[in-house]
Design an enzyme around this catalytic site. Structure first.
Site, short mmCIF file in Angstrom:
data_model
loop_
_atom_site.label_atom_id
_atom_site.label_comp_id
_atom_site.label_asym_id
_atom_site.label_seq_id
_atom_site.Cartn_x
_atom_site.Cartn_y
_atom_site.Cartn_z
N THR A 130 0.96 4.93 -5.32
CA THR A 130 -0.63 4.98 -4.87
C THR A 130 -0.82 5.93 -3.67
O THR A 130 -1.91 6.35 -3.40
CB THR A 130 -1.15 3.75 -4.46
N HIS B 298 3.17 10.27 -0.55
CA HIS B 298 4.11 10.82 0.19
C HIS B 298 5.23 9.75 0.24
O HIS B 298 5.06 8.64 -0.03
CB HIS B 298 3.49 10.50 1.96
N HIS C 181 7.86 7.23 0.00
CA HIS C 181 8.33 5.99 0.44
C HIS C 181 9.27 5.24 -0.16
O HIS C 181 9.08 5.04 -1.15
CB HIS C 181 6.99 5.44 1.00
P1 5GP Z 1 3.08 2.64 -3.62
O1 5GP Z 1 2.09 1.86 -4.47
O2 5GP Z 1 2.57 4.29 -3.50
O3 5GP Z 1 4.50 2.83 -4.20
O4 5GP Z 1 3.08 2.19 -2.00
C1 5GP Z 1 2.25 2.30 -1.08
C2 5GP Z 1 2.05 1.21 -0.33
O5 5GP Z 1 1.49 1.67 0.97
C3 5GP Z 1 1.41 0.05 -0.91
O6 5GP Z 1 2.23 -0.87 -0.69
C4 5GP Z 1 0.43 -0.16 0.43
O7 5GP Z 1 0.19 -1.66 0.70
C5 5GP Z 1 0.62 0.62 1.59
N1 5GP Z 1 -0.38 1.24 2.33
C6 5GP Z 1 -1.42 1.98 2.00
N2 5GP Z 1 -2.06 2.16 2.99
C7 5GP Z 1 -1.36 1.73 3.95
C8 5GP Z 1 -1.62 2.00 5.43
O8 5GP Z 1 -2.79 2.57 5.80
N3 5GP Z 1 -0.82 1.56 6.24
C9 5GP Z 1 0.26 0.75 5.68
N4 5GP Z 1 0.99 0.30 6.80
N5 5GP Z 1 0.51 0.66 4.54
C10 5GP Z 1 -0.40 0.98 3.60
ZN ZN Z 2 2.59 13.44 3.74
#
Ligand code: 5GP
Ligand code: ZN
Length: 114
Positions: A95, A98, A100
């Site tokens: 989501t 970048h 992670h």
């Molecule tokens: P993805 O779903 O892209 O693998 O993980 C993105 C993660 O970033 C999600 O678990 C979400 O809760 C976290 N996240 C999104 N926005 C923010 C933010 O503004 N601050 C922090 N600390 N985590 C965020």
């Molecule tokens: Zn970035």
């Protein structure tokens, strides 16, 4: 990447609970934790996703994993175990565009993942 949320967190422009910072990576608590320990490890320089990583990115990949292992130790889950996850693209559940590395621990993980 001016508008990128995680670039802003890496630069300290948006507040986050940073648990580890090096020249290369930043680790901070996920805002919506899915486990008692849920930390994200990101490169300080923008990389879109793991799909963009190539043979030249070995040092960065190592830095992310070394930091994740250090976070696991700091958070007290190194011995009990933890899960490291890169979500990639839409079906992968990504989501934030970048790179992670999720560090999840403090409870028994299930398989297959949801
Ligand atoms: P993805 O779903 O892209 O693998 O993980 C993105 C993660 O970033 C999600 O678990 C979400 O809760 C976290 N996240 C999104 N926005 C923010 C933010 O503004 N601050 C922090 N600390 N985590 C965020
Ligand atoms: Zn970035």
């Amino acid at each position: 990447m001016d508008g990128c949320l995680f670039c802003k967190i890496a630069r300290g422009e948006i507040p986050a609970q940073v648990v580890l910072k090096t020249e290369t990576v930043t680790a901070f608590r996920d805002i919506n934790p899915q486990a008692p320990v849920h930390v994200l490890v990101i490169p300080n320089q923008h990389v879109g996703s793991a799909a963009e990583m190539g043979p030249g990115n070995g040092a960065l990949l190592a830095a992310l994993i070394v930091a994740a292992n250090q976070v696991a130790a700091q958070e007290g889950v190194a011995d009990s175990g933890y899960r490291l996850v890169f979500n990639v693209g839409e079906d992968g559940g990504m989501t934030v565009s970048h790179l992670h590395l999720h560090v999840l621990g403090g409870r028994r993980m299930t398989w297959p993942p949801g």
